[in-house]
Write an enzyme that holds these catalytic residues in place. Structure first.
Site, PDB file in Angstrom:
ATOM      1  N   TRP A   1      37.042  37.330  51.781  1.00 25.90           N
ATOM      2  CA  TRP A   1      38.154  36.776  51.019  1.00 25.90           C
ATOM      3  C   TRP A   1      39.419  37.633  51.059  1.00 25.90           C
ATOM      4  CZ3 TRP A   1      39.442  40.569  47.758  1.00 25.90           C
ATOM      5  CH2 TRP A   1      38.437  41.442  47.296  1.00 25.90           C
ATOM      6  N   ASN A   2      39.347  38.886  51.503  1.00 24.27           N
ATOM      7  CA  ASN A   2      40.527  39.750  51.356  1.00 24.27           C
ATOM      8  C   ASN A   2      41.631  39.417  52.361  1.00 24.27           C
ATOM      9  OD1 ASN A   2      38.797  40.778  53.370  1.00 24.27           O
ATOM     10  ND2 ASN A   2      39.628  42.827  53.170  1.00 24.27           N
TER      11      ASN A   2
ATOM     12  N   LYS B   1      32.166  29.680  58.467  1.00 23.25           N
ATOM     13  CA  LYS B   1      31.941  29.655  57.031  1.00 23.25           C
ATOM     14  C   LYS B   1      33.010  30.520  56.380  1.00 23.25           C
ATOM     15  CE  LYS B   1      29.013  31.292  53.322  1.00 23.25           C
ATOM     16  NZ  LYS B   1      30.267  31.519  52.621  1.00 23.25           N
ATOM     17  N   PRO B   2      34.095  29.913  55.897  1.00 23.91           N
ATOM     18  CA  PRO B   2      35.116  30.688  55.186  1.00 23.91           C
ATOM     19  C   PRO B   2      34.544  31.245  53.887  1.00 23.91           C
ATOM     20  CG  PRO B   2      35.935  28.517  55.846  1.00 23.91           C
ATOM     21  CD  PRO B   2      34.455  28.498  56.012  1.00 23.91           C
TER      22      PRO B   2
ATOM     23  N   SER C   1      33.529  31.736  50.213  1.00 19.62           N
ATOM     24  CA  SER C   1      33.285  30.689  49.219  1.00 19.62           C
ATOM     25  C   SER C   1      34.346  30.649  48.130  1.00 19.62           C
ATOM     26  CB  SER C   1      31.910  30.892  48.571  1.00 19.62           C
ATOM     27  OG  SER C   1      30.882  30.790  49.528  1.00 19.62           O
TER      28      SER C   1
ATOM     29  N   GLY D   1      32.380  41.724  56.344  1.00 21.28           N
ATOM     30  CA  GLY D   1      32.031  41.714  54.932  1.00 21.28           C
ATOM     31  C   GLY D   1      31.286  42.960  54.533  1.00 21.28           C
TER      32      GLY D   1
ATOM     33  N   GLU E   1      31.694  43.835  61.213  1.00 19.31           N
ATOM     34  CA  GLU E   1      32.732  44.736  60.693  1.00 19.31           C
ATOM     35  C   GLU E   1      32.476  44.840  59.206  1.00 19.31           C
ATOM     36  OE1 GLU E   1      35.530  45.887  58.563  1.00 19.31           O
ATOM     37  OE2 GLU E   1      36.741  44.219  59.297  1.00 19.31           O
ATOM     38  N   LEU E   2      32.015  46.016  58.779  1.00 20.75           N
ATOM     39  CA  LEU E   2      31.459  46.160  57.438  1.00 20.75           C
ATOM     40  C   LEU E   2      32.329  47.065  56.569  1.00 20.75           C
ATOM     41  CD1 LEU E   2      27.758  46.483  58.668  1.00 20.75           C
ATOM     42  CD2 LEU E   2      29.019  44.411  58.039  1.00 20.75           C
TER      43      LEU E   2
ATOM     44  N   CYS F   1      39.617  46.784  54.227  1.00 22.00           N
ATOM     45  CA  CYS F   1      38.506  47.590  54.751  1.00 22.00           C
ATOM     46  C   CYS F   1      38.982  48.941  55.269  1.00 22.00           C
ATOM     47  CB  CYS F   1      37.782  46.823  55.855  1.00 22.00           C
ATOM     48  SG  CYS F   1      38.855  46.241  57.182  1.00 22.00           S
TER      49      CYS F   1
ATOM     50  N   GLU G   1      32.727  52.642  48.439  1.00 27.52           N
ATOM     51  CA  GLU G   1      33.948  51.864  48.703  1.00 27.52           C
ATOM     52  C   GLU G   1      34.398  51.200  47.405  1.00 27.52           C
ATOM     53  OE1 GLU G   1      35.629  48.837  52.093  1.00 27.52           O
ATOM     54  OE2 GLU G   1      33.598  48.498  51.356  1.00 27.52           O
TER      55      GLU G   1
END
Length: 477
Positions: free
Chosen positions: A147-148, A171-172, A174, A224, A246-247, A280, A381
């Site tokens: 979402w960011n 899947k955008p 939610s 995410g 990408e975490l 991130c 984080e």
């Protein structure tokens, strides 16, 4: 109120009362849109449609794919103001930043339109014949995004996926699917075959799980949380699927005594507080040479306190609200933990006062002094607008502290000695290092993490290659 539909096999699915979800503005809790919510069955139907479309799109010439991607970029630009306003309303970021995100996503489509033309092979003459190496699309991809930066990060996947000849189900996020779906609708309407672009909304435990576990998907591209990335990696392993993850990040920012302190402080503030720290590659830990630490802290406070906070739709706003109550609560917990363990509150650390802020998830940009690695804010984080500052005596110590993390997405160092900067960059354990610059992203260059910050790379040629399989054809002559 805006209506956001799923797209499966070229058709928009109407919203019914039993599967409708309302999206609210984090600045004032006003309703923004009604969104259709899907199930595992919707995800299966979308994957099957993408598989049928793959037979057509994978055989389409690179020139034709480029033409369609350029058309998609133009459609995004034509609709950019509408998309940007929706993005600000659902995610909170200032409108100027939302506009920049939408336009950046169009630039990504243009970039991959041309990068896809350069998917060339290799030819080698041997004493027994010839060897040919070709690169072919991996198949149907599942694209799962946060979402960011719901549009920009989606474009990083959509562009190379389509340029490579793959089809996809997206899947955008939610809780912020509106602008992302409008972006995907523009891509779909640019001339792709029905089923090449599919959009399914819904909870990760249903829709996301089906996209990962279903044998039709051959590639999972995810941005995410690290915990979700672990789950995806484990379940994709059942069928040896390709993954790019990408975490999370916990980016260090090293300030050497010989640097331009004012420039370093401005750069640090921008990267720590932009998008309310919900990036991130945001600056999470600041390490400052002890002889300049006090002056640097004062400059950082000055930068933080000049930022204007408000509803992202207002003019001249630098920072909007945080995305959710949960994000703000986590930030407050990290600040409280640091203060309990001896940190000093130099600025912020609370919600702003005033009626304009009562309904939103606002939080002041925060500067902490006296931080150390016993504090959660230096180990986890935060994903909030906080810059904790810790002093160091030698550069070796600073690099050791910077590397003392499970994460390795981005790192930054400011110094007037380019040799120092380059050598430090080589030693820092991160997928991207900024030397005298507070950004490690460039459309043409690889982006991704070390350690628990992920696997694989996005952007540049590397992003395209992640959607391609390599095939060796040996000819006997």
């Amino acid at each position: 109120m805006h209506q956001t539909h799923m797209i499966i096999d070229g058709e928009q699915l109407s919203i019914s009362s039993h599967n409708a979800k309302t999206i609210y503005n984090p600045a004032d809790q006003e309703a923004v849109a009604v969104v259709s919510s899907g199930t595992r069955q919707h995800a299966r139907l979308a994957l099957e449609a993408a598989k049928r479309a793959f037979a057509v799109w994978s055989e389409t010439s690179s020139e034709k794919r480029a033409e369609i991607l350029h058309s998609a970029a133009e459609l995004v630009r034509e609709r950019s103001e509408t998309m940007a306003r929706l993005l600000t309303q659902e995610q909170g970021k200032p409108l100027k930043n939302a506009r920049a995100e939408i336009l950046s996503s169009a630039d990504i489509l243009d970039y991959y339109a041309e990068e896809g033309r350069r998917n060339v092979g290799e030819w080698l003459a041997t004493h027994r014949g010839r060897s040919i190496v070709i690169r072919q699309p991996v198949g149907v991809a599942a694209l799962i995004t946060p979402w960011n930066y719901p549009v920009d990060l989606l474009s990083w996947k959509v562009g190379p996926c389509l340029a490579a000849g793959c089809t996809f189900v997206a899947k955008p996020p939610s809780r912020a699917p509106v602008a992302a779906t409008e972006f995907l609708r523009a891509v779909h309407e640019a001339g792709l075959p029905a089923g090449a672009v599919n959009v399914v909304h819904g909870p990760g435990e249903e829709v996301g799980a089906e996209l990962v576990e279903n044998p039709i998907s051959r590639k999972i591209a995810f941005t995410g949380q690290t915990e979700t990335g672990r789950w995806i990696m484990a379940h994709a392993a059942d069928r040896i699927k390709r993954v790019s993850l990408e975490l999370g990040g916990n980016s260090p920012f090293i300030v050497c005594a010989d640097t331009d302190i004012e420039k370093a402080a401005a750069a640090c503030a921008q990267r720590a507080f932009s998008n309310m720290g919900q990036i991130c590659i945001s600056v999470n830990r600041v390490y400052v040479a002890e002889e300049i630490a006090e002056e640097f802290g004062e400059l950082l406070v000055r930068q933080a306190e000049r930022l204007r906070i408000g509803n992202g739709l207002e003019e001249n706003v630098d920072l909007g609200p945080m995305f959710s109550r949960e994000q703000r609560s986590r930030t407050k917990e990290h600040v409280a933990d640091a203060l309990n363990k001896g940190a000093e509150l130099l600025s912020g650390g609370r919600e702003p006062e005033g009626e304009a802020f009562d309904k939103g998830y606002f939080f002041l940009p925060t500067v902490l002094g006296g931080a150390d690695h016993s504090m959660r804010i230096m180990r986890e984080e935060t994903f909030g607008p906080v810059a904790p500052v810790m002093r160091f005596k030698t550069l070796d110590e600073a690099i050791r502290l910077a590397n003392d993390s499970n994460y390795g997405l981005a790192a930054y160092i400011y110094t007037s000695d380019i040799t120092t900067g380059i050598r430090a960059a080589e030693r820092l354990e991160a997928g991207g290092v900024g030397v005298n610059i507070n950004n490690v992203m460039d459309h043409q260059m690889p982006f991704g993490g070390w350690k628990e910050s992920g696997i694989g790379r996005e952007l540049g040629l590397y992003g395209l290659q992640s959607f391609l399989e390599i095939k060796h054809i040996r000819l006997g002559l």
